[in-house]
Structure formats: C-alpha cells, structure tokens
Design a protein around this motif. Structure first.
Motif, short mmCIF file in Angstrom:
data_model
loop_
_atom_site.label_atom_id
_atom_site.label_comp_id
_atom_site.label_asym_id
_atom_site.label_seq_id
_atom_site.Cartn_x
_atom_site.Cartn_y
_atom_site.Cartn_z
N GLY A 90 -3.61 -8.53 9.12
CA GLY A 90 -4.31 -8.32 10.38
C GLY A 90 -5.35 -7.21 10.28
N PRO A 91 -5.78 -6.68 11.43
CA PRO A 91 -6.85 -5.68 11.44
C PRO A 91 -6.43 -4.32 10.88
CG PRO A 91 -5.95 -6.00 13.64
CD PRO A 91 -5.33 -7.05 12.77
N GLY A 92 -5.12 -4.08 10.72
CA GLY A 92 -4.68 -2.79 10.22
C GLY A 92 -4.76 -1.71 11.27
N VAL A 93 -4.54 -0.46 10.83
CA VAL A 93 -4.50 0.69 11.73
C VAL A 93 -5.35 1.79 11.13
CG1 VAL A 93 -2.99 2.39 12.86
CG2 VAL A 93 -2.16 0.06 12.49
N SER A 94 -6.03 2.55 11.96
CA SER A 94 -6.87 3.64 11.48
C SER A 94 -6.02 4.74 10.87
CB SER A 94 -7.71 4.21 12.63
OG SER A 94 -6.86 4.79 13.61
N ALA A 95 -6.65 5.58 10.04
CA ALA A 95 -5.92 6.66 9.38
C ALA A 95 -5.32 7.62 10.38
CB ALA A 95 -6.87 7.40 8.42
N PHE A 110 4.28 4.20 6.37
CA PHE A 110 3.28 3.34 6.99
C PHE A 110 1.99 3.45 6.18
CE2 PHE A 110 6.03 4.90 10.42
CZ PHE A 110 6.51 3.69 10.92
N GLY A 111 1.36 2.33 5.93
CA GLY A 111 0.10 2.31 5.20
C GLY A 111 -0.64 1.01 5.40
N ASN A 112 -1.85 0.97 4.92
CA ASN A 112 -2.66 -0.24 5.02
C ASN A 112 -2.48 -1.07 3.75
OD1 ASN A 112 -3.86 -0.01 7.61
ND2 ASN A 112 -5.14 1.66 6.81
N GLY A 133 -4.49 -5.29 6.22
CA GLY A 133 -3.51 -5.24 7.30
C GLY A 133 -2.58 -4.03 7.19
N LEU A 134 -1.54 -4.05 7.99
CA LEU A 134 -0.56 -2.95 8.02
C LEU A 134 0.59 -3.27 7.09
CD1 LEU A 134 0.45 -0.27 9.31
CD2 LEU A 134 1.58 -1.68 11.06
N ARG A 135 1.04 -2.25 6.36
CA ARG A 135 2.22 -2.40 5.49
C ARG A 135 3.24 -1.34 5.92
NH1 ARG A 135 1.41 -1.42 -0.72
NH2 ARG A 135 0.73 -3.62 -0.73
N ILE A 136 4.43 -1.81 6.20
CA ILE A 136 5.54 -0.90 6.57
C ILE A 136 6.62 -1.05 5.50
CG2 ILE A 136 7.23 -0.27 8.31
CD1 ILE A 136 5.46 -1.61 10.40
N SER A 137 6.97 0.06 4.87
CA SER A 137 7.97 0.06 3.80
C SER A 137 9.20 0.84 4.24
CB SER A 137 7.38 0.67 2.51
OG SER A 137 6.23 -0.03 2.09
N VAL A 138 10.35 0.26 3.99
CA VAL A 138 11.63 0.92 4.27
C VAL A 138 12.41 0.96 2.96
CG1 VAL A 138 13.74 0.95 5.64
CG2 VAL A 138 11.61 0.02 6.62
N GLN A 139 12.64 2.16 2.44
CA GLN A 139 13.32 2.31 1.14
C GLN A 139 14.74 2.82 1.39
OE1 GLN A 139 11.10 4.23 -1.95
NE2 GLN A 139 12.93 4.72 -3.15
#
Length: 464
Positions: free
Chosen positions: A398-403, A444-446, A451-457
């Motif tokens: 998607g459009p992603g999120v600003s920094a 949280f990162g682009n 798009g948006l990437r959400i990582s859960v480790q």
C-alpha cells in the motif's frame, strides 16, 4: 457455641507458647533424668566412703586383737542393722576358711594385705550388692591372711537419689513455669510492635500505598511485602479501569453524538432519500461504535496485569496463522486485496496464550486490509530464526507511512494523518501490548515495495 469453639481463630500467642511449652517439658524430663543420675552418683560416692570406713573399722578390730574369730553379737548387730535394707559381712582366713559371716556371696580375689579397701559389685539371692573388702595379716599367726568384707544392698543409695530428685523436680518445675510466664508476658509485649502498623492501616481510607516502613519488624517483612505487591496489582487494575473508562468516554462520545444527530435528522425528514441516508450513517456509526468498544476491551485485556507468562503453553504458529489468514480471505477479496501466506511446512512453536496470539494476528491482518488500498497485496510471513526465535511479518504494497508517523505507530488512538476513515487507532497498540506480554519485539518499517511492514520477533523458548 460448639461451632464457634470448633472454628476458633488461630492465635499467634497460643502457638508461640505451645512451641515453647513442648521443648520446656522435654527439657524438664531430660533434666529429671540427669538429676537422678547425678544424685545416684553422689549417693554412691557417699555410701562407698561409708562402706570403706566400716570395713577399715572391722579390720582394725582384728588387727588390735579384740576379735580373733567370730564377731560379737554387738558388732554383728551394728554391721547388719539398716532400717531400709540389709547388710552382709564375711571374715575369711587364708588357712582356716570362713571364720564368720551372715551370707555367702561371690568375692573377688583377696586384695594385698594392708592395701586400701577394694570396692566391687556382687550378687546374693538375685539382689545386687555393693561390697568393700580389705586384707590384713592375722595377729596370732603372721603367715595367715584375714579378708574382711562388708556388703550392702543398693536400696538405700537409690532411696537417697530419689529423695534428691523429689526435692529438685518441684523447684525446676516452678522455674520453668516462671520462665513460661515471663515468656508469655514477653510475647504480649513483643507483639505490641505491630500496633503502629495496625494504626497506620486503620487510618487509611482509599490509599493503596506500600505499608512496609522502618517500623515493620524483620519477621513480618515477607507479609508486608506480599501485601505491598497486592496493593501494586490493585493500583494497576484500578488504573487500567480508569483508563478504560476515560478512553471509552473519549472514543464513544463522537459516534454517539453522531447517532443522535442522524436520528433527529431521520425524524425531521419528509422524504425517503433523506431517511435512507440518515440510516446509512447510523449503520456506519453503529459499526464504528461496536468496533471501538471491541478494540477497547481487547486493549484492556492485553494490558491486564493478571495474565502471567508462567501460564503460557506451546503454540504452533505454523498451524494457527494459515487458519487465521484463510478466515480473512473472503474479506480481502471484497476489499480487492491479494492476501497470502508464506511459512515452513513443519511446526513452529512459541510459548504463549493462543487466544491472545490470535488477537494479535487479527489486528495485523486487519491493519493491512484496512489501509493497504484496492489492488494491493498483503503477505503474512512466518520465519524460524537460527537462535530458536520466531519472526512474524505482515507486509503490504500500500501507500506506506511517513517517517514521522512510523515513530508513533503503536500509540493508543494514533492514526496517520492520511489514513482512511473508520479506524480506531487501537489495533497496533493492542499488537504492542500482546507482544510485550509474550516477550516479543515489534518493529515498524516501510517494505521495499513502498508499503508498511510490521515485524514481531518472538524469543526462543527458555530451556528448563
């Protein structure tokens, strides 16, 4: 009456007194045994000394020539007389045998002439005797050796020891009772140290501050610290309740006001189109209100301090995640989003709470479906890590999120400025709280495609 006695509350004073009383009684018993032993030993020493003196006196009678054979009746009476027991004697000649005596009892070899009296035990008619024996040369025949022996039963010795014991035990009992009385008074006075703590607690009304202070005795520190821990959990629960009420009032005020507005609009309308439009808005606001309420409850559960990590169980994410993704495919199709999953064929285990992990995954997928936009792709990836941990990623095109907005993702009620309407700003906050409860890290990162990437480790399970 009987029931109240049966359910009488335990008393710390009574318990302490009983714990002291039993050792005291045992000590009294041990002391009585030791006292009797000491008294009997003392009585034996005194009687042995008297017995040795008696045999010396009798030997002196033979040495002075006053007695040459059998003892006079007066001498026998003095030796044999004892109101509580009976004494025995014998006079033996090495040449002529038994000269005089009132009992035949085994004797040890005769001691050397003119040596000190020899004390020994002997038996007669089943009774134990204590005897003293002394040898001397016969006055009328220097080649003959006379052996004089006097023996007595042990009754008088034991009687003296019992008399000493009967004198000592009452005094020792009185001393122990006195000591217990002093202990009772000391326990009562010592327990008064709890009074300041009791007064401090009684003076409180609605405070839940720690009660452990400088005046708390060391012995009850574990109790007061446990109470402090309980107060801390209560404060956290009350704080969570207050936050929920404040959040609910803040988030539900606007949709409820909108509902009221469109209800009035529908009532005042005179055409079906206006009523239909008002009902559409009411339906949308109702869905928003229901979603907000659900999200608020989910956030409250995620923030609850009552869920312990020690209650977590092994959960196979490789089985749970594909099922969750499959359930959301129809919704993704309606939103024109390509929802997919990549992960290993075998099981991937983490320690956690399965319903909470389902809530976390639902919010991640919901965030992608809500904000990725038509024609986008959303991919859920599960990847085991070399260190034993597990990486869960949800990535969209998607459009992603600003920094600037990336830094605030996960805050309660935060929504990116360009985000489409309809969200509550609670989904990623719920993800953060559930991940924190599982010891996981959220990033949280682009994504490379914008798009948006959400990582859960998730961490590796602890080795037992």
């Amino acid at each position: 009456m009987h029931e109240s006695r049966a359910h009488r509350r335990p008393s710390l004073r009574r318990r302490l007194l009983l714990l002291l009383l039993l050792p005291m009684l045992l000590l009294l018993l041990i002391d009585a045994v030791v006292t009797y032993g000491v008294a009997l030993n003392y009585s034996n020493e005194v009687h042995d000394a008297d017995l040795a003196d008696d045999v010396r006196t009798l030997a002196q009678m033979f040495r002075s020539g006053k007695v040459s054979g059998d003892l006079p009746a007066e001498a026998r009476f003095l030796i044999e007389y004892d109101p509580d027991s009976h004494n025995y004697y014998s006079v033996r000649s090495s040449r002529r045998g038994l000269l005089s005596g009132n009992g035949t009892f085994p004797e040890p070899p005769a001691p050397a002439p003119d040596a000190a009296p020899e004390l020994f035990y002997s038996r007669l008619s089943g009774r134990t005797l204590r005897a003293a024996s002394l040898s001397l040369r016969a006055p009328d025949d220097p080649g003959d050796v006379l052996t004089v022996t006097i023996a007595e039963t042990l009754h008088d010795r034991q009687q003296r020891a019992r008399e000493i014991l009967l004198l000592a035990v009452p005094m020792q009992t009185i001393l122990i009772l006195g000591a217990l009385s002093l202990m009772w008074l000391g326990i009562n006075r010592g327990l008064r140290i709890l009074q300041p703590l009791t007064d401090r607690l009684a003076a409180r009304e609605h405070e839940l501050e720690p009660i452990t202070g400088e005046d708390v005795p060391v012995e009850i520190l574990p109790l007061t610290r446990t109470i402090d821990g309980l107060f801390e959990r209560l404060r956290a629960m009350l704080s969570l309740q207050e936050r929920f009420i404040a959040d609910a009032a803040h988030q539900l005020r606007t949709p409820l006001a909108g509902l009221r507005l469109h209800v009035d609009r529908a009532r005042a309308a005179h055409d079906a189109a206006t009523v239909h439009d008002a009902l559409d808005h009411i339906d949308q606001l109702t869905q928003r209100t229901a979603r907000t309420s659900t999200q608020l409850l989910a956030l409250t559960r995620a923030q609850s301090p009552w869920t312990e990590r020690s209650s977590h169980v092994p959960v196979d994410l490789a089985r749970q995640i594909p099922q969750a993704v499959g359930q959301r495919v129809p919704e993704a199709i309606r939103a024109h989003i390509d929802l997919g999953y990549h992960g290993p064929a075998g099981p991937v285990w983490v320690l956690g709470d399965a319903p909470a992990l389902q809530e976390l995954l639902d919010n991640l997928i919901d965030n992608a479906l809500r904000y990725a936009g038509r024609g986008a792709r959303a991919t859920v990836t599960l990847l085991p890590l070399p260190d034993g941990g597990v990486l869960l990623q949800v990535e969209d095109t998607g459009p992603g999120v600003s920094a600037e907005a990336l830094e605030r993702l996960g805050e309660r009620f935060f929504r990116a400025p360009d985000a489409p309407a309809g969200g509550t700003g609670l989904g990623l906050a719920i993800v953060q709280q559930i991940a924190h409860r599982h010891g996981a890290q959220v990033a949280f990162g682009n994504a490379p495609e914008g798009g948006l990437r959400i990582s859960v480790q998730f961490p590796a399970p602890a080795k037992s």
